[in-house]
Design an enzyme around this catalytic site. Structure first.
Site, PDB file in Angstrom:
ATOM      1  N   LYS A 288      13.655 -34.518  18.139  1.00  0.00           N
ATOM      2  CA  LYS A 288      14.956 -34.258  18.748  1.00  0.00           C
ATOM      3  C   LYS A 288      15.875 -35.453  18.489  1.00  0.00           C
ATOM      4  O   LYS A 288      15.472 -36.594  18.688  1.00  0.00           O
ATOM      5  CB  LYS A 288      14.757 -34.023  20.255  1.00  0.00           C
ATOM      6  CG  LYS A 288      15.821 -33.178  20.875  1.00  0.00           C
ATOM      7  CD  LYS A 288      15.372 -32.551  22.172  1.00  0.00           C
ATOM      8  CE  LYS A 288      16.558 -31.896  22.845  1.00  0.00           C
ATOM      9  NZ  LYS A 288      16.198 -30.980  23.911  1.00  0.00           N
ATOM     10  N   GLU A 372      12.805 -19.564  35.857  1.00  0.00           N
ATOM     11  CA  GLU A 372      13.573 -19.395  37.099  1.00  0.00           C
ATOM     12  C   GLU A 372      12.910 -18.381  38.022  1.00  0.00           C
ATOM     13  O   GLU A 372      12.872 -18.563  39.247  1.00  0.00           O
ATOM     14  CB  GLU A 372      15.000 -18.946  36.780  1.00  0.00           C
ATOM     15  CG  GLU A 372      15.896 -20.018  36.165  1.00  0.00           C
ATOM     16  CD  GLU A 372      15.709 -20.238  34.668  1.00  0.00           C
ATOM     17  OE1 GLU A 372      14.914 -19.489  34.042  1.00  0.00           O
ATOM     18  OE2 GLU A 372      16.332 -21.161  34.108  1.00  0.00           O
ATOM     19  N   ARG A 400      18.921 -14.328  36.342  1.00  0.00           N
ATOM     20  CA  ARG A 400      17.639 -13.902  35.820  1.00  0.00           C
ATOM     21  C   ARG A 400      16.600 -13.671  36.927  1.00  0.00           C
ATOM     22  O   ARG A 400      15.633 -12.956  36.742  1.00  0.00           O
ATOM     23  CB  ARG A 400      17.254 -15.061  34.922  1.00  0.00           C
ATOM     24  CG  ARG A 400      16.089 -15.116  34.346  1.00  0.00           C
ATOM     25  CD  ARG A 400      16.019 -15.935  33.098  1.00  0.00           C
ATOM     26  NE  ARG A 400      16.726 -15.458  31.943  1.00  0.00           N
ATOM     27  CZ  ARG A 400      16.367 -15.792  30.728  1.00  0.00           C
ATOM     28  NH1 ARG A 400      15.328 -16.546  30.551  1.00  0.00           N
ATOM     29  NH2 ARG A 400      17.047 -15.363  29.713  1.00  0.00           N
TER      30      ARG A 400
END
Ligand SMILES: Cc1ncc(C[n+]2csc(CCOP(=O)(O)OP(=O)(O)O)c2C)c(N)n1
Length: 622
Positions: A288, A372, A400
């Site tokens: 990254k 979530e 969600r």
């Protein structure tokens, strides 16, 4: 913008994927450097998901070299890493408008380009969408390839697991590229991440391959052939060592791990995968932030970054305390006194202001990764057994877990506190990230209680009230800092009770959360025109203090509502449906549409939700 003045040797002649296919190996390597330069330059001005994009430069070049876009489809999971894709699909000249109003979006948008095969923004959807496209291709007798690119972070989301499960037995041709950088926004955790690190044994394997490549390929005449034979052998031996290979067991052919920064290795594997049948998973290892030191060193800071100075990566704007930080601070204070308080995050420790809590109370902090739904039912379980879970979660990601709020929390009246962060308009991330629906969707749920603070002080009071209420509670607050309006100290929070923050006789303004200070500024302006507005900080949309509103309306006979939610099912509509009489009313809210990216002030102005527009409209209506 700075990069427009730069001349790029290779990038200047590349506009579309077909141009990449013509490049030599050396030119592709040069292209990767130039792309990094352009992305760093642009993000230093516009902000954006820098580190993730720097990690997929070589992958994108290799994909575009090996596949035929837009016939072949690439679905980028989350889509925050699609900048290289955008630059190389006809949007190079607009790249300096990234995330700006009227400019290109920070995520794939089918409305923006035929090369964007699917809109993304929320995590873990790519494999489902790609499998859907692959099945459609089969039934419609087409012959294109479909590729999902998913990060190891996004792979922790339940949807990704559900899709792998389905795709594995599908026998459909589908390529899933797992971009493994060991990071979600912060360090990736959880069982899947441990499994991936076993596969990365990996690292040694890549190094061995690299050594082999430099050493063997230099042997005259037979070098290249020998390299191919040995590397194939290495690959098959490796799979013998990886016992209970999850991906293989659920029906995928696993290829990897591959050095995700070697265009050559990537092209070799992609060209092989292209001709294999059934579902294939290619595991690539990337870094990254690759190629920009500050981002390599602090990949979490540069995951989503504001404008910064290129030389050292320092921010151009001073970071001020925002609502997330205010929540985090208040929670730490409460947790010190009350050991039953626990905090749960779905991979957003820093973004939701939980870092201090995580450091101080590691045993009471749970990062469930991008899950979530699981996070909220986990909270429900904890609440059932006597804990006081607090779950800070962005409004748009909470969408969600709607059923978990209904089925697992509210039906059982469990005392879970949901801190709905980034509620309202979020600005540059655009339509997938705006939190414009939560007042509407939460207020339909029986037993749910929903409040919104006007400033940090009130947020602290609400949090304390929520964790001690013994009820399901949602506190919604916006992205950014509190308004400068100076309120008197807030009154005690009482369930379903609003407060009058300014008295008046000519009209009643009912506002919620961030819009309360806006209402006060508007009232100050109206006062200069001899119009006296009564301002109600309603605090709760559920239960709603309709008595307080009706009492004020008896005096003023005129109603204005102001909210940073969509109009449907929001504060204005809720008040209207609860009033026993009709009043002349003006509602300020977002319209029934997906609001695109831009800065928050620009968007508020566009939709008539800034102080000046509200004032002018009220004056006109009066
Ligand atoms: C449903 C949902 N929850 C949270 C997020 C916020 N988010 C954006 S990217 C990201 C991490 C993604 O990590 P990974 O897939 O490994 O990609 P990387 O940036 O590391 O390349 C998170 C948590 C989101 N976009 N969607």
């Amino acid at each position: 913008m700075a990069f427009m003045e730069v001349n790029y040797m290779v990038l200047d002649k590349v506009n579309y994927p077909k141009d990449i296919k013509k490049l030599t190996k050396k030119e592709k390597i040069e292209l990767s450097k130039e792309l990094r330069d352009m992305i760093i330059n642009t993000c230093s001005n516009t902000g954006g998901h820098l580190a993730s994009n720097l990690g997929v430069v070589e992958l994108t070049i290799a994909l575009f070299s090996c596949f035929d876009l837009p016939k072949d489809k690439i679905v980028w999971d989350v889509g925050h890493q699609s900048y290289v894709h955008k630059i190389l699909t006809g949007r190079k000249d607009k790249f300096n408008t990234l995330r700006q109003m009227g400019g290109i979006a920070g995520f794939p948008r089918t409305s923006e380009s035929p090369y964007d095969s699917f809109d993304t923004g929320h995590s873990s959807t790519s494999i489902s969408a790609a499998l859907g496209m692959a099945r459609a291709r089969d039934l419609l007798h087409k012959d294109n390839k479909v590729i999902a690119v998913i990060g190891d972070g996004a792979l922790t989301g339940g949807m990704a697991m559900e899709a792998l499960n389905d795709a594995g037995i599908s026998k459909t041709d589908l390529i899933v590229i797992l971009n493994d950088n060991e990071m979600s926004i912060s360090k990736n955790t959880g069982g899947m991440s441990q499994f991936l690190s076993k596969l990365r044994t990996g690292k040694g394997y890549i190094k061995k391959r690299k050594f082999l490549k430099t050493f063997v390929t230099h042997i005259p005449i037979i070098g290249k052939f020998l390299y191919k034979v040995i590397s194939r052998l290495l690959r098959s031996i490796k799979s013998l060592f990886i016992k209970n290979m999850y991906f293989e067991n659920i029906g995928f052919k696993y290829l990897g791990p591959i050095d995700g920064h070697s265009i050559e290795d990537l092209e070799e594997i992609l060209n092989r995968a292209k001709y294999l049948e059934g579902p294939i998973l290619i595991h690539i290892i990337t870094k990254k932030g690759n190629g920009y030191k500050p981002a390599e060193e602090k990949p979490n800071k540069f995951h989503s970054v504001g404008p910064f100075n290129i030389e050292d990566g320092t921010s151009k704007k001073e970071k001020k305390k925002d609502y997330s930080a205010a929540m985090g601070e208040a929670l730490v204070k409460l947790a010190k006194k009350d050991k039953k308080i626990v905090a749960i995050t779905a991979a957003m420790e820093e973004g939701t202001g939980l870092s201090e809590f995580a450091n101080k109370y590691p045993n009471r902090f749970f990062d469930v990764e991008i899950a979530e739904q699981h996070g909220l039912t986990l909270a429900a379980g904890m609440a059932k057994e006597g804990l006081k879970p607090v779950v800070p979660i962005y409004s748009s990601f909470l969408q969600r877990a709607y059923d978990q709020v209904i089925h697992d929390i509210c039906m059982q009246k469990l005392p879970v506190t949901i801190c709905v962060d980034r509620a309202g308009c979020v600005g540059n991330d655009g339509e997938t990230h705006n939190g414009l629906f939560d007042l509407s969707y939460l207020s339909t749920i029986p037993n749910m209680n929903i409040m919104a603070p006007k400033n940090y002080e009130e947020l602290g009071l609400m949090l304390e009230f929520a964790v001690n209420s013994g009820k399901p509670m949602a506190i919604r607050y916006p992205r950014g800092t509190e308004d400068s309006y100076e309120f008197k100290p807030s009154k005690k929070i009482e369930l379903g009770k609003g407060e009058i923050v300014r008295e008046g006789t000519d009209l009643t303004i009912v506002a919620i959360g961030k819009m309360v200070p806006y209402a006060m500024h508007v009232a100050d302006k109206l006062h200069e025109d001899n119009i006296e507005a009564e301002v109600i900080n309603i605090r709760f949309i559920k239960p709603l203090d309709i008595k307080l509103i009706e009492k004020s309306l008896e005096k003023t006979n005129r109603l204005v509502t102001i909210e940073d939610n969509c109009i449907s099912g929001g504060l204005g509509e809720t008040i209207k449906s609860n009033l026993s009489k009709c009043y002349k009313t003006t509602n300020f809210a977002y319209p029934d549409e997906f609001i695109k990216h831009g800065s928050i002030p620009e968007i508020e102005k566009k939709y008539g939700l800034d102080i000046d527009s509200i004032y002018k409209k009220i004056k006109k209506d009066l």
